[in-house]
Motif scaffolding. Structure first.
Motif, PDB file in Angstrom:
ATOM      1  N   VAL A 442       0.844  -1.188   0.000  1.00 42.93           N
ATOM      2  CA  VAL A 442       0.000   0.000   0.000  1.00 42.93           C
ATOM      3  C   VAL A 442       0.879   1.237   0.000  1.00 42.93           C
ATOM      4  O   VAL A 442       2.046   1.208   0.394  1.00 42.93           O
ATOM      5  CB  VAL A 442      -0.942   0.031   1.231  1.00 42.93           C
ATOM      6  CG1 VAL A 442      -1.901  -1.150   1.201  1.00 42.93           C
ATOM      7  CG2 VAL A 442      -0.146   0.047   2.533  1.00 42.93           C
ATOM      8  N   ALA A 443       0.282   2.340  -0.452  1.00 45.11           N
ATOM      9  CA  ALA A 443       0.975   3.629  -0.446  1.00 45.11           C
ATOM     10  C   ALA A 443      -0.049   4.718  -0.199  1.00 45.11           C
ATOM     11  O   ALA A 443      -1.236   4.558  -0.461  1.00 45.11           O
ATOM     12  CB  ALA A 443       1.702   3.857  -1.777  1.00 45.11           C
ATOM     13  N   GLY A 444       0.437   5.847   0.296  1.00 46.82           N
ATOM     14  CA  GLY A 444      -0.453   6.965   0.550  1.00 46.82           C
ATOM     15  C   GLY A 444      -1.316   6.740   1.786  1.00 46.82           C
ATOM     16  O   GLY A 444      -1.178   5.750   2.501  1.00 46.82           O
ATOM     17  N   GLY A 445      -2.201   7.674   2.047  1.00 51.27           N
ATOM     18  CA  GLY A 445      -3.052   7.544   3.219  1.00 51.27           C
ATOM     19  C   GLY A 445      -3.876   8.782   3.453  1.00 51.27           C
ATOM     20  O   GLY A 445      -4.115   9.573   2.527  1.00 51.27           O
ATOM     21  N   LEU A 446      -4.279   8.970   4.700  1.00 50.01           N
ATOM     22  CA  LEU A 446      -5.180  10.054   5.066  1.00 50.01           C
ATOM     23  C   LEU A 446      -4.454  11.226   5.718  1.00 50.01           C
ATOM     24  O   LEU A 446      -5.091  12.080   6.338  1.00 50.01           O
ATOM     25  CB  LEU A 446      -6.263   9.531   6.017  1.00 50.01           C
ATOM     26  CG  LEU A 446      -7.144   8.403   5.471  1.00 50.01           C
ATOM     27  CD1 LEU A 446      -8.069   7.877   6.565  1.00 50.01           C
ATOM     28  CD2 LEU A 446      -7.954   8.876   4.266  1.00 50.01           C
ATOM     29  N   ALA A 447      -3.139  11.281   5.578  1.00 52.15           N
ATOM     30  CA  ALA A 447      -2.324  12.342   6.196  1.00 52.15           C
ATOM     31  C   ALA A 447      -2.589  12.376   7.698  1.00 52.15           C
ATOM     32  O   ALA A 447      -2.568  11.337   8.351  1.00 52.15           O
ATOM     33  CB  ALA A 447      -2.612  13.688   5.520  1.00 52.15           C
TER      34      ALA A 447
END
Length: 951
Positions: A442-447
């Protein structure tokens, strides 16, 4: 008559003859010639295809639906794939107990849908963190525009709104349209949004969360933006994804003053763009500025908690041009469905759906990044904007070949938005289109976003986990309401006619229900043909040259038509034409819409016979000749009469350089009999949810197409993302979707196809017959206020209670509530004349049902006489105490001067089999509701009963 026409018309041919005989006529044609002025009466049949059978119409609709290619919609832009729980589809969206109800102006017989709307408001309030939410708006684009209007009303600062460049493009376009006429400047940020706020003296700032490209601003940045906006005297408006809020927290936590958006992804089908429930929620102090309906908690006469529409003095039907909005019909049925989706899943289920979507987006992001693609940002919820230099069209085409629709942004960028229905195979197909293979990375997210505050904590959102319990809950709610499936709803100017099952069923076909509004035109050819045919048919029926189906309510059709008039005058260099003449008897939306279109309302008096006062009209035209933009008239008039002077009104307005807007609210009286576009009108809006059989849905959906003569056609609404939706010369869109509430258009297509030209004419003739029969039967008990030259009414009649009220103390409200005890929904109260009832039986009611209503009204007159004679006190009689719920009838103590049976069964009991004449009673769930208490003690969420129990 064709088979379907016979079943659509409530009165059989023998019954029609009985009704005609009572009026002194021998045929419908003879009645029509007497009622409809010769100057406007059609002498030739409509040029429409002949009537078709239900089987043939459904077969053709199935073919049209089959030519659309829904696939898996991953285009985004505010429209997302969702899964409608079958229990909601079957027991709400496809259930006449829900979809045939009217706007809950009579709250005692609307407690079921009012409770469901309170659930909707609670859902929105909990998720946004803002304390007061409305009961639905028309769509996200108009919700943004309405929020800006709220900010403008409360602000004392300038006329600039600063807008996030990442706002949904259709929302921005709708906002520009609204602001165009009212002089508000829309400044779109070209860099950092905060910099644009600092550079402009704005009264409001609008930010999209997440943005159109999927990028999620950090919570810290949003808080800083709110602080900056407030420091500069501006309100912060956040356009939020409701489902994302289950993971990222609430708008209130960021400091937002207003939150808006769409509830579509809460189980409401894509429907090619609509109908969907928009939402709005506001901080404390702004509740009296809200547009549209608000449901509040009050109490009935016995102290029982009950729901009602709150703060109605904000609305167009009361405040006219000073209203907070022109909204009349909203999206109640879709708001109910969305609230039921939240009840069905509960907070854990919603968070689970959101989490699964976000995880799939993160897996896709990881695969794309590993392959060297660039993303617009590393913080996102469900949407990725992918940079693919020179390959965007190729990637979108590859995904389309796998029946997945992606967003082609430009030659170098592709948008991918993951919905609830995007299962593993669809995500794999998207990866394949990009040439990447998905793994578990996975990569990225909800900050820095985290949902810390609980939501949907009311027991209703956790008590119905099993389908059995949910089914019973929904049945209990619907049983509390009086809808068309129970009996006649004789609301004047509202046209509660049959919504044919054969026309309703096709809207659930996947090809109609599952299509994204921004798919490639090649994937929507079925809709294109249906829309084109429906526009042609409506143009033929009305006598106009062009029709736009984009307005998703009658109020928006009015706005669109008035904007066309405004644009026409501007194109001719007549910038000073801004006065709109409106009769005193007009619908409140007319005046509110005129103000929205940048016009100044000048009221024209009503003559003693209820018609437009021609002398006053002439005087107002002379006074404002150089400024005259238009006149807005309803035809037949809101007084229920075919005015003989309509052609004269058109002539004098045209001679003064103005345009004629004929409100199409009463078109049900003119099908095949008269065409406004040929007797002098330049533009009309139509109400497909009245005349053309789309159901009212308890207060929406509605469809308000705008029809124009050729000279106004260049100024019909268009759309920024679908070129075919309207002319490039337009002022812009009025709705978020290119074709408005396209998902319900098959209903009106089917209705016209089923009726054919002869059936449509018969429908209007039968509606006129029914109204005149009612007027005739009631004339000895209640004076009929207005009639035409031949002593006839059009499709509705007004009965006058004012003198009776003076002599008996019994009010219009008393009569309306007493009709509930007799098993009826009340007619329209005190419109257009205070102290009267406006009755419209429509063509769909049988003679037996019409007689039952008339018998009830005559019996109520006898009860009024008893009060006048002193048999019952003015403050303790069956009318004053109506309606009578079962709880009152079975109470241990009965202290009234009339017996319980008269209270509960005023028309007598009818036990036994229904087929042999048996009839069950509708019991109102509450007694008369105290409206003032609810406004003084405003509660707009479904708080625990103990929190609002009566003292």
């Amino acid at each position: 008559m064709d088979d379907f026409t016979q079943r659509h018309l409530g009165a059989s041919m023998p019954d029609q003859q009985t009704m005609l005989f009572s009026l002194g006529y021998t045929s419908l044609d003879e009645l029509t010639e007497a009622a409809v002025p010769a100057a406007i009466r059609l002498t030739e049949p409509l040029r429409l295809p002949p009537a078709r059978s239900e089987f043939e119409v459904q077969r053709q609709l199935a073919e049209l639906a089959g030519r659309n290619v829904p696939g898996t919609a991953m285009i985004g832009l505010g429209y997302h794939g969702t899964i409608t729980p079958p229990v909601i589809r079957r027991t709400v969206l496809e259930n006449p107990a829900w979809y045939t109800a009217y706007t809950p102006y009579q709250p005692e017989i609307s407690q079921g849908r009012l409770e469901a709307l309170a659930n909707f408001q609670t859902m929105v309030s909990d998720l946004t963190g803002l304390p007061v939410a409305g009961a639905s708006l028309l769509d996200e684009g108009t919700a943004v525009a309405e929020a800006v209007a709220v900010a403008h009303r409360v602000s004392r600062k300038g006329g600039v709104v600063v807008v996030d460049a990442n706002l949904l493009p259709q929302s921005l376009a709708v906002l520009r349209t609204r602001c165009l006429a009212t002089g508000i400047e829309v400044v779109v940020s070209t860099g950092e949004l905060a910099d644009a706020v600092r550079a402009n003296q704005a009264f409001a700032v609008v930010v999209q969360v997440p943005g159109a490209d999927g990028v999620l601003p950090t919570a810290a940045a949003l808080r800083d933006l709110a602080e900056l906006a407030h420091a500069n005297g501006a309100l912060l408006i956040t356009a939020c994804d409701l489902l994302a809020l289950t993971l990222i927290g609430s708008a209130a936590e960021w400091g937002a003053d207003v939150a808006v958006g769409s509830a579509q992804r809460f189980g409401v089908p894509l429907f090619y763009g609509g109908p969907h429930a928009g939402y709005i929620a506001v901080r404390s102090g702004l509740e009296r500025q809200l547009p549209g309906r608000v449901v509040g908690v009050s109490k009935d006469a016995d102290g029982v908690p009950a729901f009602r529409l709150a703060l109605q003095t904000r609305e167009q039907h009361i405040r006219r041009e000073k209203a907070t909005s022109n909204i009349c019909t909203a999206q109640v049925l879709l708001a109910v469905a969305a609230s039921c989706y939240a009840v069905h899943h509960g907070p854990q289920g919603l968070a689970g759906i959101a989490g699964a979507i976000h995880l799939r987006a993160r897996r896709l992001a990881a695969a794309l990044l590993a392959a060297g693609f660039e993303l617009a940002g590393e913080s996102f919820f469900d949407t990725l904007t992918v940079t693919a230099p020179g390959r965007a069209a190729e990637i979108v085409a590859a995904a389309r070949a796998a029946r997945v629709h992606l967003r082609l942004i430009d030659a170098d960028h592709v948008g991918v938005s993951i919905g609830e229905d995007a299962q593993e195979e669809a995500i794999v197909a998207v990866g394949g289109a990009f040439g990447v293979e998905l793994g578990e990375a996975v990569a990225g997210g909800l900050a820095d976003h985290r949902r810390e505050i609980d939501y949907l904590t009311h027991p209703v959102f956790s008590a119905y986990r099993s389908e059995t319990e949910l089914m019973r809950y929904l049945r209990t709610l619907s049983d509390r309401d009086f809808a068309l499936d129970r009996g006649m709803i004789p609301l004047g100017s509202c046209t509660l006619k049959l919504n044919p099952a054969a026309a309703m069923e096709p809207i659930s076909y996947p090809g109609f229900a599952g299509l994204h509004p921004f798919v490639d035109a090649a994937d929507a050819t079925g809709y294109a043909d249906l829309i084109g045919q429906l526009c042609d048919w409506l143009a033929e029926i009305t006598g106009y040259d062009r029709v736009s189906l984009q307005p998703n309510a009658g109020s928006q059709g009015e706005f669109a038509g008035l904007m066309a008039i405004r644009s026409y005058h501007l194109a001719n260099g007549e910038v000073g034409r801004k006065v709109c003449l409106i009769p005193a008897s007009a619908h409140g939306t007319n005046a509110a819409s005129a103000v929205m279109a940048g016009m100044r309302v000048v009221v024209v008096a009503t003559a003693a016979d209820g018609s437009v006062d021609l002398a006053d009209l002439d005087a107002k035209i002379a006074q404002h000749a150089a400024e005259l933009a238009a006149v807005m008239v309803t035809y037949p008039s809101t007084h229920g009469v075919f005015e003989e002077t309509i052609t004269e009104i058109c002539r004098v307005v045209h001679e003064a350089g103005g345009q004629v807007y004929v409100d199409g609210a009463n078109l049900n009286a003119m099908l095949g009999l008269a065409r406004p576009g040929r007797f002098g009108a330049d533009v009309s809006h139509l109400n497909l949810h009245k005349t053309f059989a789309i159901p009212h849905g308890g207060g929406g959906p509605g469809v308000g197409p705008v029809a124009v003569r050729e000279h106004l056609a260049p100024f019909l609404p268009n759309h920024p993302l679908v070129e075919a939706a309207g002319p490039v010369s337009s002022y812009g869109p009025v709705s978020a979707a290119p074709y408005g509430s396209a998902g319900v258009l098959p209903i009106s297509w089917a209705f016209i196809a089923l009726m054919g030209p002869d059936g449509l004419r018969l429908a209007s003739q039968t509606a006129i017959l029914a109204a005149n029969y009612v007027a005739h039967r009631l004339a000895d008990s209640f004076p009929v206020l207005y009639t035409g030259a031949a002593g006839l009414v059009a499709h509705e009649c007004i009965v006058d209670l004012r003198e009776l009220t003076r002599s008996t103390g019994v009010t219009v409200d008393d009569v309306a509530k007493r009709l509930v005890d007799y098993g009826f929904h009340a007619p329209t109260m005190s419109f257009p004349v205070s102290g009267t009832l406006m009755i419209e039986p429509t063509e769909s009611e049988s003679l037996a049902e019409i007689d039952r209503f008339c018998d009830a009204m005559i019996a109520i007159r006898r009860e009024m006489d008893q009060v006048a004679a002193g048999v019952w006190p003015t403050d303790d009689n069956p009318l004053h105490n109506a309606p009578h719920p079962a709880s009152r009838i079975v109470a241990a103590n009965w202290v009234h001067p009339y017996d319980r049976e008269l209270a509960a069964y005023p028309a007598g009991q009818r036990p036994g089999p229904v087929g042999s004449g048996g009839r069950d009673k509708y019991w109102p769930p509450v007694a008369r509701i105290d409206g003032a208490y609810g406004d003084r003690n405003l509660v707009c969420t479904c708080a625990p009963v103990a929190a609002y129990a009566a003292d």
